[in-house]
Write a protein that holds these residues in place. Structure first.
Motif, mmCIF file in Angstrom:
data_model
loop_
_atom_site.group_PDB
_atom_site.id
_atom_site.type_symbol
_atom_site.label_atom_id
_atom_site.label_comp_id
_atom_site.label_asym_id
_atom_site.label_seq_id
_atom_site.Cartn_x
_atom_site.Cartn_y
_atom_site.Cartn_z
ATOM 1 N N GLY A 26 8.541 11.001 -8.988
ATOM 2 C CA GLY A 26 8.201 11.471 -10.331
ATOM 3 C C GLY A 26 6.726 11.695 -10.548
ATOM 4 N N LEU A 27 5.971 11.949 -9.471
ATOM 5 C CA LEU A 27 4.524 12.129 -9.596
ATOM 6 C C LEU A 27 4.158 13.285 -10.519
ATOM 7 C CD1 LEU A 27 3.185 11.537 -5.964
ATOM 8 C CD2 LEU A 27 2.563 10.259 -8.018
ATOM 9 N N SER A 28 4.956 14.311 -10.534
ATOM 10 C CA SER A 28 4.614 15.483 -11.340
ATOM 11 C C SER A 28 4.809 15.246 -12.837
ATOM 12 C CB SER A 28 5.462 16.683 -10.901
ATOM 13 O OG SER A 28 6.845 16.394 -11.042
ATOM 14 N N VAL A 29 5.669 14.301 -13.210
ATOM 15 C CA VAL A 29 5.935 14.048 -14.626
ATOM 16 C C VAL A 29 5.337 12.731 -15.119
ATOM 17 C CG1 VAL A 29 8.007 15.467 -14.686
ATOM 18 C CG2 VAL A 29 8.191 13.062 -14.044
ATOM 19 N N GLN A 30 5.252 11.734 -14.235
ATOM 20 C CA GLN A 30 4.725 10.425 -14.613
ATOM 21 C C GLN A 30 3.970 9.841 -13.421
ATOM 22 O OE1 GLN A 30 3.467 8.327 -16.087
ATOM 23 N NE2 GLN A 30 4.422 6.343 -16.341
ATOM 24 N N PRO A 31 2.722 10.293 -13.211
ATOM 25 C CA PRO A 31 1.989 9.874 -12.012
ATOM 26 C C PRO A 31 1.542 8.418 -12.027
ATOM 27 C CG PRO A 31 0.578 11.187 -13.421
ATOM 28 C CD PRO A 31 1.943 11.232 -14.037
ATOM 29 N N TRP A 32 1.323 7.832 -13.224
ATOM 30 C CA TRP A 32 0.734 6.492 -13.280
ATOM 31 C C TRP A 32 1.600 5.437 -12.610
ATOM 32 C CZ3 TRP A 32 -3.898 7.551 -14.014
ATOM 33 C CH2 TRP A 32 -4.314 8.486 -14.965
ATOM 34 N N ALA A 33 2.901 5.628 -12.597
ATOM 35 C CA ALA A 33 3.788 4.624 -12.016
ATOM 36 C C ALA A 33 3.564 4.461 -10.519
ATOM 37 C CB ALA A 33 5.246 5.006 -12.283
ATOM 38 N N ALA A 34 3.072 5.501 -9.843
ATOM 39 C CA ALA A 34 2.790 5.416 -8.413
ATOM 40 C C ALA A 34 1.299 5.363 -8.115
ATOM 41 C CB ALA A 34 3.415 6.610 -7.681
ATOM 42 N N VAL A 35 0.490 6.062 -8.922
ATOM 43 C CA VAL A 35 -0.944 6.159 -8.645
ATOM 44 C C VAL A 35 -1.653 4.823 -8.880
ATOM 45 C CG1 VAL A 35 -3.104 7.218 -9.411
ATOM 46 C CG2 VAL A 35 -1.065 8.625 -9.055
ATOM 47 N N VAL A 36 -1.339 4.140 -9.970
ATOM 48 C CA VAL A 36 -2.035 2.888 -10.291
ATOM 49 C C VAL A 36 -1.814 1.820 -9.226
ATOM 50 C CG1 VAL A 36 -2.196 0.984 -11.949
ATOM 51 C CG2 VAL A 36 -2.113 3.350 -12.764
ATOM 52 N N PRO A 37 -0.570 1.503 -8.826
ATOM 53 C CA PRO A 37 -0.416 0.513 -7.755
ATOM 54 C C PRO A 37 -1.011 0.966 -6.428
ATOM 55 C CG PRO A 37 1.698 1.509 -8.299
ATOM 56 C CD PRO A 37 0.750 1.924 -9.362
ATOM 57 N N ALA A 38 -0.977 2.281 -6.141
ATOM 58 C CA ALA A 38 -1.585 2.768 -4.901
ATOM 59 C C ALA A 38 -3.097 2.551 -4.920
ATOM 60 C CB ALA A 38 -1.271 4.251 -4.715
ATOM 61 N N LEU A 39 -3.736 2.817 -6.055
ATOM 62 C CA LEU A 39 -5.173 2.592 -6.170
ATOM 63 C C LEU A 39 -5.523 1.108 -6.042
ATOM 64 C CD1 LEU A 39 -6.167 5.049 -9.056
ATOM 65 C CD2 LEU A 39 -6.640 5.277 -6.611
ATOM 66 N N LEU A 40 -4.679 0.246 -6.543
ATOM 67 C CA LEU A 40 -4.934 -1.192 -6.428
ATOM 68 C C LEU A 40 -4.830 -1.660 -4.980
ATOM 69 C CD1 LEU A 40 -3.051 -2.446 -9.608
ATOM 70 C CD2 LEU A 40 -5.523 -2.456 -9.215
ATOM 71 N N ILE A 41 -3.882 -1.110 -4.230
ATOM 72 C CA ILE A 41 -3.780 -1.453 -2.811
ATOM 73 C C ILE A 41 -5.010 -0.961 -2.056
ATOM 74 C CG2 ILE A 41 -2.480 -1.012 -0.690
ATOM 75 C CD1 ILE A 41 0.060 -0.967 -2.344
ATOM 76 N N VAL A 42 -5.470 0.260 -2.377
ATOM 77 C CA VAL A 42 -6.679 0.794 -1.740
ATOM 78 C C VAL A 42 -7.890 -0.061 -2.093
ATOM 79 C CG1 VAL A 42 -8.253 2.761 -1.702
ATOM 80 C CG2 VAL A 42 -5.797 3.146 -1.620
ATOM 81 N N ALA A 43 -8.004 -0.475 -3.357
ATOM 82 C CA ALA A 43 -9.129 -1.316 -3.771
ATOM 83 C C ALA A 43 -9.103 -2.657 -3.058
ATOM 84 C CB ALA A 43 -9.092 -1.517 -5.287
ATOM 85 N N LEU A 44 -7.919 -3.182 -2.830
ATOM 86 C CA LEU A 44 -7.799 -4.464 -2.132
ATOM 87 C C LEU A 44 -8.360 -4.371 -0.721
ATOM 88 C CD1 LEU A 44 -6.578 -7.367 -2.318
ATOM 89 C CD2 LEU A 44 -4.507 -6.413 -1.336
ATOM 90 N N THR A 45 -7.997 -3.328 0.003
ATOM 91 C CA THR A 45 -8.475 -3.182 1.372
ATOM 92 C C THR A 45 -9.946 -2.757 1.421
ATOM 93 O OG1 THR A 45 -7.665 -0.899 1.407
ATOM 94 C CG2 THR A 45 -6.173 -2.606 2.170
ATOM 95 N N LEU A 46 -10.349 -1.849 0.531
ATOM 96 C CA LEU A 46 -11.740 -1.398 0.514
ATOM 97 C C LEU A 46 -12.675 -2.533 0.157
ATOM 98 C CD1 LEU A 46 -13.842 0.863 0.632
ATOM 99 C CD2 LEU A 46 -13.320 1.380 -1.757
ATOM 100 N N GLY A 47 -12.315 -3.317 -0.854
ATOM 101 C CA GLY A 47 -13.160 -4.441 -1.237
ATOM 102 C C GLY A 47 -13.275 -5.478 -0.143
ATOM 103 N N GLY A 48 -12.180 -5.737 0.557
ATOM 104 C CA GLY A 48 -12.231 -6.694 1.661
ATOM 105 C C GLY A 48 -13.164 -6.248 2.767
ATOM 106 N N ASN A 49 -13.137 -4.961 3.091
ATOM 107 C CA ASN A 49 -14.028 -4.460 4.142
ATOM 108 C C ASN A 49 -15.477 -4.404 3.688
ATOM 109 O OD1 ASN A 49 -12.358 -3.927 6.468
ATOM 110 N ND2 ASN A 49 -11.359 -2.363 5.247
ATOM 111 N N LEU A 50 -15.720 -4.133 2.415
ATOM 112 C CA LEU A 50 -17.095 -4.168 1.910
ATOM 113 C C LEU A 50 -17.683 -5.577 2.010
ATOM 114 C CD1 LEU A 50 -16.912 -1.874 -1.258
ATOM 115 C CD2 LEU A 50 -18.285 -1.486 0.793
ATOM 116 N N LEU A 51 -16.884 -6.575 1.693
ATOM 117 C CA LEU A 51 -17.358 -7.955 1.813
ATOM 118 C C LEU A 51 -17.597 -8.326 3.271
ATOM 119 C CD1 LEU A 51 -15.262 -9.937 -0.828
ATOM 120 C CD2 LEU A 51 -17.650 -9.243 -0.952
ATOM 121 N N ALA A 52 -16.727 -7.855 4.164
ATOM 122 C CA ALA A 52 -16.930 -8.122 5.587
ATOM 123 C C ALA A 52 -18.218 -7.479 6.082
ATOM 124 C CB ALA A 52 -15.735 -7.619 6.390
ATOM 125 N N ASP A 53 -18.491 -6.241 5.644
ATOM 126 C CA ASP A 53 -19.737 -5.580 6.029
ATOM 127 C C ASP A 53 -20.956 -6.322 5.473
ATOM 128 O OD1 ASP A 53 -18.337 -3.689 7.396
ATOM 129 O OD2 ASP A 53 -18.410 -2.180 5.808
#
Length: 290
Positions: free
Chosen positions: A250-277
């Motif tokens: 349903g990305l074309s009609v209701q993107p937030w249901a998939a985009v928000v959790p996907a962004l949170l997963i990306v932030a989790l991994t990106l933040g972890g690698n920034l701290l490691a660096d």
């Protein structure tokens, strides 16, 4: 001669200036990593406390309609599902990473410090066999035999990550173990356990810090992939990975249901690698201290 001296002085000045400015850069990276990682961690740990009651379900995949982020594929409030869905992903990934190093560290250090070739072969060759099997295939094979819960999924993810981590620990530890300082400590009668926890352990700390960031990222994505396939979690569970999979239609009609959790997963991994660096950034001395 004077020209060479002047050039060498200019080169030394550039090195010193670069070292002076590398400290604030490392500090800013650390702060940025904390901010990026803190958002998904805060939602994962404290989100269920503020989720509230489920309430009546609305129309599937509808933006607005009294819901801040709309509804998901079953008509549930997306904001509430986001608040509830992070704990499973975070806890399983962190537990899997911890289990990985609980095995990889002693195995890698024993192989790096031992002088018994047969012991190294016994420890590493079975891991090489496991390394040749794709990680997702291992997850699927386990899922066909049993239905692992979150604890079982964490154990499976740890098992497939141990060969890589053990090899990195072994390689980094072997380089440090070949140094004259370690030979001197051996001559003084130091045990391998004290060497692993002492000089060798400190020497490989930066390498392991970088590997932890990569390993945690791999664990998050393998847990998410397993959730896409319904392994370890229910098909309609309140889970960020499940939300991405079930709501992508349903990305074309209701993107937030998939985009928000996907962004949170990306932030989790990106933040972890920034701290490691940031942890890898050495404290540099200024020109006054030289």
């Amino acid at each position: 001669m004077a020209v060479a001296v002047a050039r060498s002085r200019r080169g030394l000045k550039r090195i010193v200036v670069g070292r002076v400015h590398s400290g604030p850069r490392g500090a800013s990276r650390f702060v940025l990593g904390l901010l990026v990682l803190g958002i998904p961690l805060l939602l994962a740990l404290a989100g269920p406390l503020f989720a509230g009651d489920a309430g009546p379900r609305g129309t599937s995949l509808t933006p607005g309609a009294g819901h801040v982020l709309g509804t998901d594929f079953t008509g549930r409030d997306v904001l509430r599902e986001v608040l509830l869905g992070g704990r499973s992903v975070v806890t399983v990934a962190v537990a899997a990473t911890a289990l990985t190093y609980a095995v990889a560290l002693p195995v890698g250090f024993v192989c790096a410090l031992t002088r018994r070739a047969w012991l190294e072969e016994v420890l590493m060759r079975p891991l090489d066999v496991l390394l040749a099997v794709p990680s997702l295939l291992v997850v699927l094979l386990v899922a066909t035999a049993v239905r692992p819960g979150p604890a079982g999924l964490a154990a499976v993810v740890a098992v497939v990550a141990i060969p890589d981590a053990a090899r990195i620990v072994r390689a980094a530890g072997a380089e440090a173990a070949s140094r004259p300082a370690v030979e001197a400590l051996r001559m003084q009668g130091e045990s391998w356990a004290r060497l692993a926890l002492g000089y060798v352990g400190r020497s490989v700390g930066r390498t392991l810090a970088a590997d932890v960031g990569v390993r945690l990222t791999g664990a998050v994505y393998l847990v998410a992939t397993a959730a896409f396939l319904g392994v370890g979690v229910a098909p309609d569970a309140s889970d960020w990975a499940v939300m991405v999979d079930r709501n992508r239609a349903g990305l074309s009609v209701q993107p937030w249901a998939a985009v928000v959790p996907a962004l949170l997963i990306v932030a989790l991994t990106l933040g972890g690698n920034l701290l490691a660096d940031a942890a890898l950034t050495r404290p540099h001395r200024t020109e006054k201290n030289r």
